[in-house]
Design a protein around this motif. Structure first.
Motif, PDB file in Angstrom:
ATOM      1  N   GLU A  56       0.840  -1.197   0.000  1.00 32.68           N
ATOM      2  CA  GLU A  56       0.000   0.000   0.000  1.00 32.68           C
ATOM      3  C   GLU A  56       0.880   1.255   0.000  1.00 32.68           C
ATOM      4  O   GLU A  56       2.069   1.191   0.346  1.00 32.68           O
ATOM      5  N   PRO A  57       0.315   2.401  -0.404  1.00 35.60           N
ATOM      6  CA  PRO A  57       1.120   3.630  -0.545  1.00 35.60           C
ATOM      7  C   PRO A  57       1.937   3.998   0.692  1.00 35.60           C
ATOM      8  O   PRO A  57       3.107   4.355   0.566  1.00 35.60           O
ATOM      9  N   LYS A  58       1.360   3.907   1.898  1.00 38.25           N
ATOM     10  CA  LYS A  58       2.121   4.298   3.095  1.00 38.25           C
ATOM     11  C   LYS A  58       3.324   3.381   3.305  1.00 38.25           C
ATOM     12  O   LYS A  58       4.366   3.823   3.782  1.00 38.25           O
ATOM     13  N   GLU A  59       3.197   2.120   2.920  1.00 36.80           N
ATOM     14  CA  GLU A  59       4.329   1.196   3.032  1.00 36.80           C
ATOM     15  C   GLU A  59       5.419   1.577   2.035  1.00 36.80           C
ATOM     16  O   GLU A  59       6.602   1.643   2.378  1.00 36.80           O
ATOM     17  N   TYR A  60       5.006   1.831   0.794  1.00 38.10           N
ATOM     18  CA  TYR A  60       5.948   2.195  -0.273  1.00 38.10           C
ATOM     19  C   TYR A  60       6.665   3.498   0.056  1.00 38.10           C
ATOM     20  O   TYR A  60       7.875   3.614  -0.137  1.00 38.10           O
ATOM     21  N   HIS A  61       5.939   4.488   0.562  1.00 36.55           N
ATOM     22  CA  HIS A  61       6.556   5.782   0.856  1.00 36.55           C
ATOM     23  C   HIS A  61       7.548   5.700   2.012  1.00 36.55           C
ATOM     24  O   HIS A  61       8.523   6.441   2.046  1.00 36.55           O
ATOM     25  N   THR A  62       7.326   4.778   2.941  1.00 35.29           N
ATOM     26  CA  THR A  62       8.272   4.592   4.042  1.00 35.29           C
ATOM     27  C   THR A  62       9.587   4.045   3.504  1.00 35.29           C
ATOM     28  O   THR A  62      10.656   4.546   3.833  1.00 35.29           O
ATOM     29  N   SER A  63       9.498   3.026   2.648  1.00 31.80           N
ATOM     30  CA  SER A  63      10.695   2.468   2.015  1.00 31.80           C
ATOM     31  C   SER A  63      10.311   1.525   0.896  1.00 31.80           C
ATOM     32  O   SER A  63       9.239   0.922   0.925  1.00 31.80           O
ATOM     33  N   HIS A  64      11.203   1.426  -0.056  1.00 31.04           N
ATOM     34  CA  HIS A  64      11.003   0.536  -1.208  1.00 31.04           C
ATOM     35  C   HIS A  64      12.365   0.226  -1.823  1.00 31.04           C
ATOM     36  O   HIS A  64      13.359   0.860  -1.479  1.00 31.04           O
ATOM     37  N   LEU A  65      12.388  -0.736  -2.709  1.00 27.04           N
ATOM     38  CA  LEU A  65      13.615  -1.045  -3.437  1.00 27.04           C
ATOM     39  C   LEU A  65      13.855   0.049  -4.472  1.00 27.04           C
ATOM     40  O   LEU A  65      12.893   0.628  -4.999  1.00 27.04           O
ATOM     41  N   VAL A 138      11.785  10.222  -0.921  1.00 26.35           N
ATOM     42  CA  VAL A 138      12.643  11.179  -1.633  1.00 26.35           C
ATOM     43  C   VAL A 138      13.924  10.501  -2.144  1.00 26.35           C
ATOM     44  O   VAL A 138      14.921  11.157  -2.414  1.00 26.35           O
ATOM     45  N   GLU A 139      13.852   9.174  -2.252  1.00 26.74           N
ATOM     46  CA  GLU A 139      14.934   8.343  -2.803  1.00 26.74           C
ATOM     47  C   GLU A 139      16.245   8.441  -2.019  1.00 26.74           C
ATOM     48  O   GLU A 139      17.329   8.295  -2.575  1.00 26.74           O
ATOM     49  N   LYS A 140      16.135   8.638  -0.709  1.00 28.87           N
ATOM     50  CA  LYS A 140      17.290   8.593   0.189  1.00 28.87           C
ATOM     51  C   LYS A 140      17.280   7.247   0.893  1.00 28.87           C
ATOM     52  O   LYS A 140      16.220   6.758   1.299  1.00 28.87           O
ATOM     53  N   ASP A 143      16.666   3.186   6.936  1.00 27.61           N
ATOM     54  CA  ASP A 143      16.587   1.916   7.662  1.00 27.61           C
ATOM     55  C   ASP A 143      15.155   1.595   8.067  1.00 27.61           C
ATOM     56  O   ASP A 143      14.878   0.544   8.622  1.00 27.61           O
ATOM     57  N   SER A 144      14.229   2.509   7.806  1.00 30.39           N
ATOM     58  CA  SER A 144      12.828   2.309   8.175  1.00 30.39           C
ATOM     59  C   SER A 144      12.127   1.392   7.178  1.00 30.39           C
ATOM     60  O   SER A 144      12.281   1.547   5.975  1.00 30.39           O
ATOM     61  N   ILE A 145      11.360   0.476   7.720  1.00 27.88           N
ATOM     62  CA  ILE A 145      10.564  -0.440   6.905  1.00 27.88           C
ATOM     63  C   ILE A 145       9.154  -0.441   7.485  1.00 27.88           C
ATOM     64  O   ILE A 145       8.970  -0.678   8.676  1.00 27.88           O
ATOM     65  N   HIS A 146       8.170  -0.205   6.628  1.00 27.50           N
ATOM     66  CA  HIS A 146       6.788  -0.299   7.092  1.00 27.50           C
ATOM     67  C   HIS A 146       6.433  -1.775   7.169  1.00 27.50           C
ATOM     68  O   HIS A 146       6.495  -2.481   6.166  1.00 27.50           O
ATOM     69  N   THR A 147       6.074  -2.224   8.363  1.00 28.65           N
ATOM     70  CA  THR A 147       5.840  -3.655   8.572  1.00 28.65           C
ATOM     71  C   THR A 147       4.368  -4.037   8.512  1.00 28.65           C
ATOM     72  O   THR A 147       4.001  -5.144   8.904  1.00 28.65           O
ATOM     73  N   LYS A 158      15.972  -6.783  10.876  1.00 27.00           N
ATOM     74  CA  LYS A 158      16.911  -5.657  10.803  1.00 27.00           C
ATOM     75  C   LYS A 158      16.165  -4.421  10.326  1.00 27.00           C
ATOM     76  O   LYS A 158      15.201  -4.536   9.579  1.00 27.00           O
ATOM     77  N   GLY A 159      16.620  -3.279  10.771  1.00 31.19           N
ATOM     78  CA  GLY A 159      15.977  -2.040  10.367  1.00 31.19           C
ATOM     79  C   GLY A 159      15.039  -1.522  11.447  1.00 31.19           C
ATOM     80  O   GLY A 159      14.856  -2.117  12.501  1.00 31.19           O
ATOM     81  N   ILE A 160      14.429  -0.378  11.152  1.00 30.41           N
ATOM     82  CA  ILE A 160      13.497   0.285  12.067  1.00 30.41           C
ATOM     83  C   ILE A 160      12.077  -0.070  11.630  1.00 30.41           C
ATOM     84  O   ILE A 160      11.681   0.205  10.493  1.00 30.41           O
ATOM     85  N   LYS A 161      11.332  -0.650  12.544  1.00 29.48           N
ATOM     86  CA  LYS A 161       9.969  -1.098  12.243  1.00 29.48           C
ATOM     87  C   LYS A 161       8.979   0.067  12.373  1.00 29.48           C
ATOM     88  O   LYS A 161       8.936   0.741  13.386  1.00 29.48           O
ATOM     89  N   VAL A 162       8.217   0.269  11.313  1.00 27.07           N
ATOM     90  CA  VAL A 162       7.162   1.301  11.297  1.00 27.07           C
ATOM     91  C   VAL A 162       5.860   0.585  10.962  1.00 27.07           C
ATOM     92  O   VAL A 162       5.810  -0.167  10.000  1.00 27.07           O
ATOM     93  N   TYR A 163       4.820   0.792  11.760  1.00 26.38           N
ATOM     94  CA  TYR A 163       3.550   0.151  11.426  1.00 26.38           C
ATOM     95  C   TYR A 163       2.358   1.033  11.749  1.00 26.38           C
ATOM     96  O   TYR A 163       1.303   0.564  12.100  1.00 26.38           O
TER      97      TYR A 163
END
Length: 164
Positions: A56-65, A138-140, A143-147, A158-163
């Motif tokens: 979903e968009p909030k997951e993608y905006h937090t982090s993506h490949l 912003v393509e930076k 370590d945050s990953i929307h879980t 590994k990484g910072i969990k965001v949910y």
């Protein structure tokens, strides 16, 4: 030295247990209708592929490949993919958090005639668990990953969990 060995045994076995757990999870929910590609195999590819993020968009905006195209899950529309990727022989890698939603999107792509579709084994969680980079809106590098939720966050080691 003894503590170092205990440290290695504990954390090494934790990663192995996580991999076994992800394997059990994927075996429970997936039927392997879309072949897997591991994070290591994807990283090693020396050619351009289309990366599709089926979260979903909030997951993608937090982090993506890097260079991933957001296609979503709840609002996924095959028509938008056919416009972005008209060549049905293009190599496509779909991913989500752990690889369950992405199998469903991969199935839709195959039904639409795409021939080279793969599912990222363990999704973005396994990608990050293997110390591979992810990027924010912003393509930076981040370590945050929307879980997705507290329950699903157990698979990210590994990484910072965001949910939220």
């Amino acid at each position: 030295m003894k503590y170092f060995i205990l440290f290695l045994l504990f954390f090494g076995s934790t990663h192995i247990q996580a991999q076994k757990s992800i394997k059990k999870l994927l075996n429970k929910y997936n039927d392997k209708s879309v072949p897997y590609i591991t994070p290591q195999e994807l990283k090693a590819l020396n050619k351009d592929v289309f990366l599709l993020d089926s979260r979903e968009p909030k997951e993608y905006h937090t982090s993506h490949l890097k260079h991933a195209i957001h296609v979503g899950y709840d609002e996924f529309k095959i028509d938008s993919i056919q416009k972005k990727i008209p060549n049905k022989n293009s190599e496509i890698i779909v991913y989500c958090s752990v690889g369950i939603r992405s199998e469903s999107i991969g199935d839709s792509l195959k039904k639409a005639g795409y021939k080279n579709v793969k599912n990222l084994y363990g999704g973005i969680f396994e990608w990050k668990n293997n110390d591979l980079p992810v990027y924010n809106s912003v393509e930076k590098e981040t370590d945050s990953i929307h879980t997705f939720s507290l329950k699903w966050s157990q698979w990210l080691k590994k990484g910072i969990k965001v949910y939220e």
